[in-house]
Design a protein around this motif. Structure first.
Motif, PDB file in Angstrom:
ATOM      1  N   TYR A  44       0.831  -1.198   0.000  1.00  0.00           N
ATOM      2  CA  TYR A  44       0.000   0.000   0.000  1.00  0.00           C
ATOM      3  C   TYR A  44       0.868   1.249   0.000  1.00  0.00           C
ATOM      4  CZ  TYR A  44      -4.431  -2.353   0.842  1.00  0.00           C
ATOM      5  OH  TYR A  44      -5.544  -3.117   0.722  1.00  0.00           O
ATOM      6  N   PRO A  45       0.451   2.297  -0.720  1.00  0.00           N
ATOM      7  CA  PRO A  45       1.175   3.570  -0.635  1.00  0.00           C
ATOM      8  C   PRO A  45       1.031   4.156   0.758  1.00  0.00           C
ATOM      9  CG  PRO A  45      -0.860   3.819  -1.877  1.00  0.00           C
ATOM     10  CD  PRO A  45      -0.682   2.355  -1.645  1.00  0.00           C
ATOM     11  N   ARG A  77      -1.574   9.291   0.034  1.00  0.00           N
ATOM     12  CA  ARG A  77      -1.825   8.435  -1.130  1.00  0.00           C
ATOM     13  C   ARG A  77      -2.518   7.138  -0.717  1.00  0.00           C
ATOM     14  NH1 ARG A  77       3.095  10.820  -2.122  1.00  0.00           N
ATOM     15  NH2 ARG A  77       3.282  11.910  -4.128  1.00  0.00           N
ATOM     16  N   TYR A 130      -5.741   6.499  -3.102  1.00  0.00           N
ATOM     17  CA  TYR A 130      -5.786   5.357  -4.010  1.00  0.00           C
ATOM     18  C   TYR A 130      -6.604   4.192  -3.454  1.00  0.00           C
ATOM     19  CZ  TYR A 130      -2.153   7.623  -6.773  1.00  0.00           C
ATOM     20  OH  TYR A 130      -1.460   8.510  -7.551  1.00  0.00           O
ATOM     21  N   GLN A 135     -12.131   5.977  -4.391  1.00  0.00           N
ATOM     22  CA  GLN A 135     -12.355   6.113  -5.822  1.00  0.00           C
ATOM     23  C   GLN A 135     -13.804   5.829  -6.218  1.00  0.00           C
ATOM     24  OE1 GLN A 135     -10.122   7.374  -8.050  1.00  0.00           O
ATOM     25  NE2 GLN A 135      -8.968   7.771  -6.162  1.00  0.00           N
ATOM     26  N   ALA A 186      -8.152   8.950  -9.702  1.00  0.00           N
ATOM     27  CA  ALA A 186      -6.892   8.280 -10.003  1.00  0.00           C
ATOM     28  C   ALA A 186      -7.058   7.343 -11.182  1.00  0.00           C
ATOM     29  CB  ALA A 186      -6.430   7.491  -8.783  1.00  0.00           C
ATOM     30  N   ASN A 187      -5.957   7.102 -11.896  1.00  0.00           N
ATOM     31  CA  ASN A 187      -5.989   6.075 -12.937  1.00  0.00           C
ATOM     32  C   ASN A 187      -6.290   4.731 -12.285  1.00  0.00           C
ATOM     33  OD1 ASN A 187      -5.388   7.670 -15.209  1.00  0.00           O
ATOM     34  ND2 ASN A 187      -3.209   7.673 -14.679  1.00  0.00           N
ATOM     35  N   ASP A 202      -5.337   1.718 -12.758  1.00  0.00           N
ATOM     36  CA  ASP A 202      -4.236   0.792 -12.517  1.00  0.00           C
ATOM     37  C   ASP A 202      -3.360   1.197 -11.336  1.00  0.00           C
ATOM     38  OD1 ASP A 202      -3.093   2.997 -13.655  1.00  0.00           O
ATOM     39  OD2 ASP A 202      -2.116   1.934 -15.302  1.00  0.00           O
ATOM     40  N   LYS A 203      -3.650   2.348 -10.724  1.00  0.00           N
ATOM     41  CA  LYS A 203      -2.914   2.767  -9.539  1.00  0.00           C
ATOM     42  C   LYS A 203      -3.680   2.511  -8.243  1.00  0.00           C
ATOM     43  CE  LYS A 203      -0.233   6.400 -11.844  1.00  0.00           C
ATOM     44  NZ  LYS A 203       0.128   7.837 -11.853  1.00  0.00           N
ATOM     45  N   ILE A 258      -5.240   0.304  -5.324  1.00  0.00           N
ATOM     46  CA  ILE A 258      -4.914  -0.944  -4.641  1.00  0.00           C
ATOM     47  C   ILE A 258      -6.158  -1.451  -3.921  1.00  0.00           C
ATOM     48  CG2 ILE A 258      -3.381  -2.078  -3.007  1.00  0.00           C
ATOM     49  CD1 ILE A 258      -1.957  -0.828  -5.387  1.00  0.00           C
ATOM     50  N   ARG A 260      -3.598  -4.915  -7.154  1.00  0.00           N
ATOM     51  CA  ARG A 260      -3.860  -3.694  -7.914  1.00  0.00           C
ATOM     52  C   ARG A 260      -4.950  -3.959  -8.950  1.00  0.00           C
ATOM     53  NH1 ARG A 260       1.215  -0.374  -9.917  1.00  0.00           N
ATOM     54  NH2 ARG A 260       1.159   0.065  -7.683  1.00  0.00           N
ATOM     55  N   GLN A 283      -6.059  -3.247 -15.649  1.00  0.00           N
ATOM     56  CA  GLN A 283      -6.507  -2.267 -16.622  1.00  0.00           C
ATOM     57  C   GLN A 283      -7.955  -2.547 -16.996  1.00  0.00           C
ATOM     58  OE1 GLN A 283      -4.256  -2.094 -20.228  1.00  0.00           O
ATOM     59  NE2 GLN A 283      -5.319  -0.299 -21.018  1.00  0.00           N
TER      60      GLN A 283
END
Length: 459
Positions: free
Chosen positions: A23-24, A28, A32, A37, A213-214, A216-217, A219, A225, A228
């Motif tokens: 994990y970030p 973040r 994420y 999200q 967030a994109n 693929d970023k 978690i 993760r 896509q």
């Protein structure tokens, strides 16, 4: 393969091919997080479709003549059903965030068209054209939304994530209805200021995807993760539907439910009760606003009740939860429609179009009538939540049967625009709802298992 949830200890996962990631740290970690999200995704739909349903919930888009809005909605869902076949390919090329931006633009145009017709009543064609454009944009938005919402959660979190999204999404209807109620409290018409306020909110929604967030970023809570997010092309989608029907013809039994989920939401529950045929037919403008506010508020509780408290209960096997959900939706269907039948007998389309007395919030009969709106709003959200969850329980591809849903909505609005008798419309919704649930029961029994095997469904 199971991964330990580093946040809540959940060991249930359906992403065996995804690599685990650390994990970030810092802010973040929260940005994420999939809950963050999906919440942001909910606010995007809050500002677009949420405001749209608030406007439509006023009955005729707040206009005296509901025919223009009914025609616009019919072509809206017809274009939605057609372009929904191609929206997946567009989402693959542009990515979900850009697709969401394009999708929300259509809602701003549609709201603006009602501002224009409120100033110049002779431009009904502009509203219909805006409806056609919105159909294309809505196909893009809901394709991106569906792929993201079902990609973020683990297997055991799908009901919770649907509830989170549905709750925030319905806040758009709640806020929009509150604005409409407040601005029309001492008026018999919807003011230009109301439409301007709606337009500003939808324009804010256009820029919200830029803050997401994109995928693929992101978690997941099981330490993997998000892969896509890709949707099948229209050729692949049609081929897969052909293969599904050939290899598993029992899937046909699900078609009525997913057709009904939008036919009934836009005709039976939302249109009959919240749009033209009930809310727009027998209530004053300010009563319409309060009715919509109460109905959309009840939808929040309906989604949470079914999605979080029943469908995601870890102590109960998923097959058992599926039948619990089916039984609850089926029972509430009969309660809501049985109640509504007695009210539907009291007026006709011809009587509603005349300058007859409209029910106001100060009338003695208002409380009973608004409670009917609340019950149907509860049923509205439970049906959609169950349909989404059922798709997730059988497959990890949320785009399946989306065109059937849109076709159902188009048929619903076309029926209303054609001036069919209210009682005939009501009985059709009741019968279709009951039939769809009965047809779906064998599939729930045969196809819902205790976990979903992940397959590459985007080839």
């Amino acid at each position: 393969m199971q991964k330990v949830d580093k946040v809540g200890g959940n060991k249930e996962s359906v992403h065996p091919h995804a690599e685990p990631f650390d994990y970030p740290t810092g802010w973040r970690r929260y940005y994420y997080h999939p809950v963050t999200q999906v919440s942001m995704l909910g606010f995007v739909c809050f500002m677009g479709p949420g405001i749209f349903i608030a406007l439509t919930g006023l009955g005729g888009g707040g206009q005296v003549n509901s025919g223009v809005q009914a025609n616009a909605s019919a072509i809206l869902y017809a274009t939605f059903a057609f372009f929904g076949l191609f929206s997946g390919s567009i989402n693959n090329v542009l990515g979900p965030r850009c697709t969401l931006i394009l999708g929300t633009l259509g809602y701003s145009l549609y709201i603006a068209s009602f501002l224009v017709i409120n100033i110049r009543p002779d431009v009904g064609a502009f509203v219909v054209a805006a409806g056609a454009v919105l159909g294309v944009c809505a196909a893009l938005l809901w394709t991106a939304q569906g792929s993201l919402m079902m990609a973020y959660p683990t297997e055991g979190q799908k009901g919770m994530f649907i509830s989170i999204f549905w709750t925030i999404f319905n806040l758009g209807g709640i806020v929009g209805s509150a604005v409409a109620f407040g601005t029309s409290f001492k008026s018999t018409v919807i003011s230009n200021g109301t439409y301007v306020g709606f337009l500003i909110l939808t324009l804010i929604g256009v820029f919200l995807p830029l803050l997401m967030a994109n995928p693929d970023k992101v978690i997941r809570t099981d330490g993997t993760r998000v892969n896509q997010v890709r949707c099948p092309s229209w050729k692949t989608e049609l081929f897969r539907l052909y293969v599904a029907l050939k290899t598993d013809p029992w899937i046909i039994l699900l078609f009525p439910m997913f057709f009904a989920s939008n036919y009934l939401l836009h005709l039976g529950f939302v249109l009959f009760l919240e749009y033209n045929n009930y809310n727009g037919a027998i209530f004053t403008i300010r009563a319409r606003g309060l009715n919509s506010l109460m109905s959309y508020t009840s939808q929040v509780f309906g989604s949470v009740t079914l999605g979080y408290l029943i469908l995601d209960q870890k102590r109960v096997r998923r097959r058992v939860r599926a039948f619990y959900g089916w039984i609850l939706v089926f029972l509430v269907t009969f309660i809501a429609h049985g109640w509504a039948y007695f009210y539907q007998e009291t007026y006709t389309r011809a009587q509603a179009t005349k300058d007859a007395h409209k029910i106001d919030i100060m009338d003695e009969t208002y409380v009973a009538h608004v409670w009917l709106m609340i019950v149907h709003g509860f049923l509205d959200s439970m049906l959609q939540t169950y349909a989404y969850w059922l798709i997730g329980a059988m497959s990890n591809d949320p785009a399946k049967l989306a065109s059937l849903q849109s076709a159902g909505a188009a048929a619903a609005w076309s029926t209303d625009a054609a001036g069919i008798l209210y009682m005939n419309i009501f009985l059709s919704t009741w019968g279709l709802m009951v039939a769809s649930m009965i047809f779906a029961a064998p599939m729930v029994y045969l196809r819902v298992t205790d976990r979903t095997d992940v397959e590459d469904e985007t080839q």
